[in-house]
Design an enzyme around this catalytic site. Structure first.
Site, PDB file in Angstrom:
ATOM      1  N   SER A 168      -8.973  -0.768  -1.532  1.00 28.51           N
ATOM      2  CA  SER A 168      -9.515   0.582  -1.372  1.00 28.51           C
ATOM      3  C   SER A 168     -10.716   0.807  -2.282  1.00 28.51           C
ATOM      4  O   SER A 168     -11.739   1.350  -1.850  1.00 28.51           O
ATOM      5  CB  SER A 168      -8.428   1.622  -1.665  1.00 28.51           C
ATOM      6  OG  SER A 168      -7.428   1.593  -0.664  1.00 28.51           O
ATOM      7  N   ARG A 206       0.844  -1.202   0.000  1.00 24.38           N
ATOM      8  CA  ARG A 206       0.000   0.000   0.000  1.00 24.38           C
ATOM      9  C   ARG A 206       0.881   1.255   0.000  1.00 24.38           C
ATOM     10  O   ARG A 206       1.091   1.894   1.020  1.00 24.38           O
ATOM     11  CB  ARG A 206      -0.969  -0.047   1.174  1.00 24.38           C
ATOM     12  CG  ARG A 206      -1.779  -1.325   1.189  1.00 24.38           C
ATOM     13  CD  ARG A 206      -2.947  -1.274   2.134  1.00 24.38           C
ATOM     14  NE  ARG A 206      -4.121  -0.720   1.483  1.00 24.38           N
ATOM     15  CZ  ARG A 206      -5.315  -0.617   2.069  1.00 24.38           C
ATOM     16  NH1 ARG A 206      -5.473  -1.018   3.304  1.00 24.38           N
ATOM     17  NH2 ARG A 206      -6.336  -0.112   1.420  1.00 24.38           N
ATOM     18  N   TYR A 208      -3.081  -0.657   7.844  1.00 22.03           N
ATOM     19  CA  TYR A 208      -3.940  -1.613   8.537  1.00 22.03           C
ATOM     20  C   TYR A 208      -3.888  -1.384  10.047  1.00 22.03           C
ATOM     21  O   TYR A 208      -2.988  -0.747  10.576  1.00 22.03           O
ATOM     22  CB  TYR A 208      -3.487  -3.048   8.243  1.00 22.03           C
ATOM     23  CG  TYR A 208      -3.612  -3.452   6.810  1.00 22.03           C
ATOM     24  CD1 TYR A 208      -4.846  -3.810   6.275  1.00 22.03           C
ATOM     25  CD2 TYR A 208      -2.497  -3.498   5.981  1.00 22.03           C
ATOM     26  CE1 TYR A 208      -4.963  -4.195   4.953  1.00 22.03           C
ATOM     27  CE2 TYR A 208      -2.610  -3.888   4.646  1.00 22.03           C
ATOM     28  CZ  TYR A 208      -3.848  -4.241   4.145  1.00 22.03           C
ATOM     29  OH  TYR A 208      -3.961  -4.616   2.835  1.00 22.03           O
ATOM     30  N   GLN A 260      -1.637   3.028  -5.595  1.00 19.36           N
ATOM     31  CA  GLN A 260      -3.019   3.437  -5.356  1.00 19.36           C
ATOM     32  C   GLN A 260      -3.951   3.098  -6.514  1.00 19.36           C
ATOM     33  O   GLN A 260      -5.101   2.708  -6.305  1.00 19.36           O
ATOM     34  CB  GLN A 260      -3.083   4.930  -5.048  1.00 19.36           C
ATOM     35  CG  GLN A 260      -2.575   5.270  -3.658  1.00 19.36           C
ATOM     36  CD  GLN A 260      -2.620   6.761  -3.366  1.00 19.36           C
ATOM     37  OE1 GLN A 260      -2.886   7.575  -4.246  1.00 19.36           O
ATOM     38  NE2 GLN A 260      -2.348   7.127  -2.129  1.00 19.36           N
ATOM     39  N   ASP A 288      -5.049  -0.623  -6.208  1.00 17.37           N
ATOM     40  CA  ASP A 288      -5.452  -1.055  -4.871  1.00 17.37           C
ATOM     41  C   ASP A 288      -6.915  -1.507  -4.852  1.00 17.37           C
ATOM     42  O   ASP A 288      -7.832  -0.702  -4.665  1.00 17.37           O
ATOM     43  CB  ASP A 288      -5.226   0.088  -3.884  1.00 17.37           C
ATOM     44  CG  ASP A 288      -5.448  -0.328  -2.435  1.00 17.37           C
ATOM     45  OD1 ASP A 288      -5.858  -1.486  -2.205  1.00 17.37           O
ATOM     46  OD2 ASP A 288      -5.209   0.497  -1.545  1.00 17.37           O
TER      47      ASP A 288
END
Length: 374
Positions: free
Chosen positions: A131, A120, A226, A125, A128
């Protein structure tokens, strides 16, 4: 090179790649096979795939001939047994807990990239999947809660009397939690939020919610966004604060998960017994045990006049947009492993390729997964 798109199991309405994304691969000289009706639930018919240059092929042929197989969920064991050596699997395989499946992939001499293990970082991004799908889950969780809650969300002042706004408690301010905050606020609710990471307080408050402070949280800065395991003293303080907020709440959205571990129980039975009649809990951590003592995955439980919905797959309820976002994540990742001429090119010097790869040449190559399996 052939890339195959597999139809997902019953109950899963998403598809790994939408037609416009399949077209992007075709333009890179990749042959794209699509299982019949793979995208129908996401409103992408076989005819649309054909119009974009893809080919409709039976599942057995895709499994036997594709160089890359794309999916949302892990392939079942009987499908993996049909794969040729060196087939590349890409999907969300949850390798920290699906150990038997990982061993089978090793025995087939396949290569596995699990997108839920993607590092991450800022560069990652656009790839991902956690997300992109969590954003949808947070949004849908609030709408589902609003449909089940027997009262209004916003405050109303009428000639017949005033209706107070719903009180929403959100446990976990990750992507899903933040979207849940924004959606609940748009519906007029009063929102409180708990998270073990003090760094998210400013973002929570910027969305118009109140952040519940608990002192002494373990440092989560190295956990890649996390949550991390906390010590017992912190857990006791945390439980007291959450219990106080929970018994006052009308709606609770829970999102707290720790990779490779059972979800922490944040709402024990004693707290459920004290909650308001008609309250609703949407538990997004149901697949790993749930954040309440009474959560059952893929079921709605009624306990002491509290409705507890265990659903970790809310993105499947918005299959068109969820598939579009998931497919874009996958397409962006494929750019790292497919060369200009459409040939497979695995560059393990790339930190994203290396970090996402779980199995290669018949062996587990991811250190976190190695440790979990040991």
């Amino acid at each position: 090179m052939i890339a195959g798109i597999i139809k997902e199991p019953t109950g899963e309405h998403r598809v790994a790649l939408m037609p416009e994304q399949a077209e992007a691969l075709v333009k890179k000289n990749v042959i794209v096979y699509v299982e019949p009706a793979a995208g129908v639930s996401a409103f992408a018919s076989d005819d649309i795939y054909l119009s974009k240059g893809a080919q409709i092929k039976p599942r057995s042929e895709i499994l036997a001939s594709a160089d890359i197989i794309l999916s949302v969920n892990p392939l079942p064991a009987n499908d993996i047994s049909l794969l040729q050596q060196n087939t590349v699997l890409i999907g969300a395989y949850q390798p920290l807990i699906n150990h038997s499946l990982i061993k089978q992939v090793c025995s087939q001499q396949c290569t596995l990239f699990s997108m839920d293990m993607l590092p991450r970082t800022t560069r990652a991004q656009s790839m991902d999947i956690l997300s992109s799908q969590a954003n949808i889950a947070g949004y849908k969780a609030v709408l589902l809660a609003a449909s089940l809650y027997p009262r209004y969300f916003p405050m109303f002042m009428t000639a017949a009397g005033s209706i107070p706004p719903a009180k929403v408690l959100i446990l976990g301010a990750g992507v899903a939690g933040l979207q849940a905050i924004a959606t609940a606020r748009r519906l007029g609710a009063v929102v409180e939020v708990f998270d073990t990471r003090p760094a998210v307080k400013e973002e929570v408050m910027s969305l118009g919610a109140k952040f519940i402070d608990v002192e002494g949280a373990a440092d989560a800065s190295a956990a890649g966004g996390y949550a991390v395991e906390q010590d017992e003293a912190y857990k006791q303080r945390q439980q007291q604060k959450i219990s106080e907020a929970a018994v006052k709440a009308d709606i609770i959205i829970t999102t707290a998960q720790i990779p490779g571990r059972a979800a922490p129980v944040l709402i024990p039975e004693a707290v459920l017994m004290r909650m308001k009649p008609g309250s609703v809990i949407i538990d997004l951590a149901a697949a790993t045990g749930g954040n309440t003592a009474k959560t059952v995955n893929d079921q709605t439980v009624h306990f002491n006049n509290v409705t507890i919905v265990g659903n970790s797959n809310l993105p499947a309820g918005m299959p068109a947009d969820a598939s579009k976002l998931y497919g874009k994540n996958i397409l962006n990742f494929l750019q790292l492993i497919i060369g200009k001429e459409g040939a497979l090119s695995l560059n393990f010097d790339d930190d994203l390729v290396k970090g996402t790869c779980i199995v290669h040449n018949g062996a587990v190559v991811n250190e976190r997964v190695k440790s979990a399996m040991a």
